[in-house]
Structure formats: structure tokens, C-alpha cells
Enzyme design. Structure first.
Site, PDB file in Angstrom:
ATOM      1  CD  GLU A   1      -3.103   5.402   7.095  1.00 58.59           C
ATOM      2  OE1 GLU A   1      -3.149   5.378   5.585  1.00 58.59           O
ATOM      3  OE2 GLU A   1      -2.141   4.788   7.425  1.00 58.59           O
TER       4      GLU A   1
ATOM      5  CG  HIS B   1      -5.948   1.481   5.184  1.00 57.30           C
ATOM      6  ND1 HIS B   1      -5.297   2.383   5.962  1.00 57.30           N
ATOM      7  CD2 HIS B   1      -4.809   0.780   5.022  1.00 57.30           C
ATOM      8  CE1 HIS B   1      -4.156   2.184   6.323  1.00 57.30           C
ATOM      9  NE2 HIS B   1      -3.792   1.196   5.729  1.00 57.30           N
TER      10      HIS B   1
ATOM     11  CB  SER C   1       5.423  -1.667  11.839  1.00 57.64           C
ATOM     12  OG  SER C   1       4.830  -0.296  12.026  1.00 57.64           O
TER      13      SER C   1
ATOM     14  CD  GLU D   1      -3.487  -2.780   7.405  1.00 58.57           C
ATOM     15  OE1 GLU D   1      -2.453  -3.172   6.835  1.00 58.57           O
ATOM     16  OE2 GLU D   1      -4.095  -1.656   7.493  1.00 58.57           O
TER      17      GLU D   1
ATOM     18  CE  LYS E   1       0.289   3.348   4.871  1.00 56.08           C
ATOM     19  NZ  LYS E   1       0.115   3.501   6.228  1.00 56.08           N
TER      20      LYS E   1
ATOM     21  N   GLY F   1       2.317   2.183  10.503  1.00 57.89           N
ATOM     22  CA  GLY F   1       3.091   3.363  10.268  1.00 57.89           C
ATOM     23  C   GLY F   1       4.027   3.800  11.675  1.00 57.89           C
TER      24      GLY F   1
ATOM     25  CG  ASN G   1      -1.840   1.249   1.315  1.00 60.21           C
ATOM     26  OD1 ASN G   1      -1.916   2.043   0.731  1.00 60.21           O
ATOM     27  ND2 ASN G   1      -2.612   1.191   2.655  1.00 60.21           N
TER      28      ASN G   1
END
Ligand code: PEP
Length: 261
Positions: A102, A100, A219, A173, A15, A179, A13
Site C-alpha cells: 500500500e 508494504h 488474506s 505479499e 493499517k 485484502g 497489521n
């Protein structure tokens, strides 16, 4: 019960970190060279919308597939700024990341209901959805990890038919691991993956539950991938930061290919 070896699925991904044609070439050309012999792993690269055409052109003739990072759950209409699933398939995109963290928590406050609609629309268009679930740090610290993941599973996945659910990939996730460099331990990852597979078993039965692939994301890098991917219910990874380094991302794919040959 059918016991089978689920094929690993590794997603990258990007992003909003790379998105021009030039950047896409710089990332994909060396990556494709490094993974061109791998056949036993599904590999997906998910760049921003602006890079999808270039990416689809570059992967022609390779085993790598292209995914989008989001889509709208309607085919056509007055939805300014949104992207239809059929626009994606017309480009040659096969996969899409949905829900996701985010999008759930930072850019769009996406709800389980909206994510479920997107999953249905993606499947109807012939896209394979990667449906993300995962708890925040404070939710884990309060002991609510299972409850949060159950709620997201029930809201965004369990309305699917048995046939539909075998066509999706679930990505666990944990938000606190995305991240941050703080990976879930292999034991923590397996606990939630096992929990999600139990939810699948209760809803769809063991034969179906055993077919659904559950990726870990948060990560993942070329140092921790082997231990994480060696857990029985971890069927690969969704990779953010490390997918921006073609060499490291290729290593992660090679590690996966070695584990389930
Ligand atoms: C992700 O983007 O889904 C992700 C897991 O990112 P990172 O690997 O950087 O934690």
C-alpha cells in the site's frame, strides 16, 4: 549447511482501521489473554502511530511486541509529518513494517531505494524490519512474478550485509491477495518463498539463507493458515484483515505455535 527450525513470526497489521486508545484496548486486551502462554512464536501487532503508546503500555510483561507500519530513514531533521526510528524505539516499539504494497503502490509510491534506506535506518536504530515484496496481478499474469520479486529483493534487501540480513524478516505479499480474500495457494506461496530463499542463498550462502524468516501475507485467516504455514519455506504470516478480530488473530498464532513446537 546448518539446518534449523526457524521460529515462526506472525504480524498483525491494523493499517488505518483502528487507531484510538479505546479501540486499541478493545483489540489487545482479549488478544493478549488468548496468546499469553505462547513462547515459540514471535507475535507482533502493528497499529497506527497514534495507538503505539497505548499498545506499548498494554503489552508490558507479555510476549507480544509492537511494530510500526512505516518510518522515515533519518534520525532527525526537517521532514514534516514523518516519524524517526528513534522516536519509535523510545516508545518501546521493536518492529517496523517497511515497503508494504500500500506504501509502494497506493499512498506513497515508495521505491526500492527508499525502502532500502529505511531498512538500514531501522536496523541502525535497533528495530527489526519486516520488508515486504510481492507482485501485482497483471505482473503474475504476464509471467513476471519471479522478475518482480527479484527486482524488489535486489533493490530493497540484497545490499545488506550477511549479519544485517539475518536480522530482518521478509514478507512475501502478492498484491492481488492483499485484502481481496484471494489467498495464494500453499503451492503458489511456497514457489515464491523458495525462489526468495534461493536468491538469499546465491547472495549470502546457504547457512545465512536458512536463518532468514520469510512470512506470507495476503488474506491469511484462521481457516487457511495451517496449510500455508505448513510449507517448508513459509515462516509465518503478515495478517491484515483477520488481525482486526482478536479471536481469529489469536487462533492464527495458536496454529503457528502448533506447527513448529
Ligand atoms: C497486509 O496488510 O499486509 C495483508 C496481508 O492484509 P490482508 O491479510 O487483509 O490481506
Amino acid at each position: 549447511m546448518v539446518l534449523l527450525m526457524r521460529k515462526f513470526v506472525i504480524g498483525g497489521n491494523w493499517k488505518m482501521n483502528r487507531g484510538t486508545a479505546q479501540e486499541t484496548k478493545e483489540m489487545l486486551v482479549p488478544f493478549l489473554k488468548a496468546v499469553h502462554t505462547l513462547k515459540n512464536v514471535d507475535i507482533i501487532v502493528a497499529p497506527p502511530f497514534t495507538a503505539l503508546q497505548t499498545a506499548c503500555d498494554l503489552i508490558k510483561g507479555s510476549m507480544v511486541k509492537i511494530g510500526a507500519q512505516n518510518m522515515y530513514p533519518e534520525v532527525k531533521g526537517a521532514f514534516t509529518g514523518e516519524i524517526s526510528p528513534v522516536f519509535l524505539t523510545a516508545l518501546g516499539v521493536n518492529w517496523v513494517i517497511l515497503g508494504h504494497s500500500e506504501r509502494r503502490h497506493i499512498v506513497a509510491s515508495e521505491t526500492d531505494i527508499l525502502i532500502f534506506k529505511k531498512v538500514k535506518a531501522a536496523l541502525a536504530a535497533g528495530l527489526t524490519p519486516i520488508v515486504c515484496v510481492g507482485e501485482k496481478l497483471e505482473e503474475r499474469e504476464k509471467g513476471n512474478t519471479e522478475e518482480v520479486n527479484r527486482t524488489q529483493f535486489e533493490g530493497s534487501i540484497s545490499g545488506l550485509s550477511a549479519t544485517e540480513v539475518t536480522k530482518i524478516v521478509i514478507a512475501y505479499e502478492p498484491v492481488w491477495a492483499i485484502g481481496t480474500g484471494k489467498t495464494a495457494t500453499p503451492v503458489q506461496a511456497q514457489e515464491v518463498h523458495g525462489f526468495l530463499r534461493n536468491l538469499l542463498t546465491k547472495k549470502y550462502g546457504a547457512d545465512i539463507a536458512q536463518q532468514v524468516r520469510i512470512q506470507y501475507g495476503g488474506s491469511v485467516n484462521d481457516k487457511n493458515a495451517k496449510e500455508l504455514f505448513s510449507q517448508p519455506d513459509v515462516d509465518g504470516g503478515l495478517v491484515g484483515g483477520a488481525s482486526l478480530d482478536p479471536e481469529a488473530f489469536a487462533k492464527i498464532c495458536l496454529i503457528a505455535a502448533e506447527i513448529r513446537k
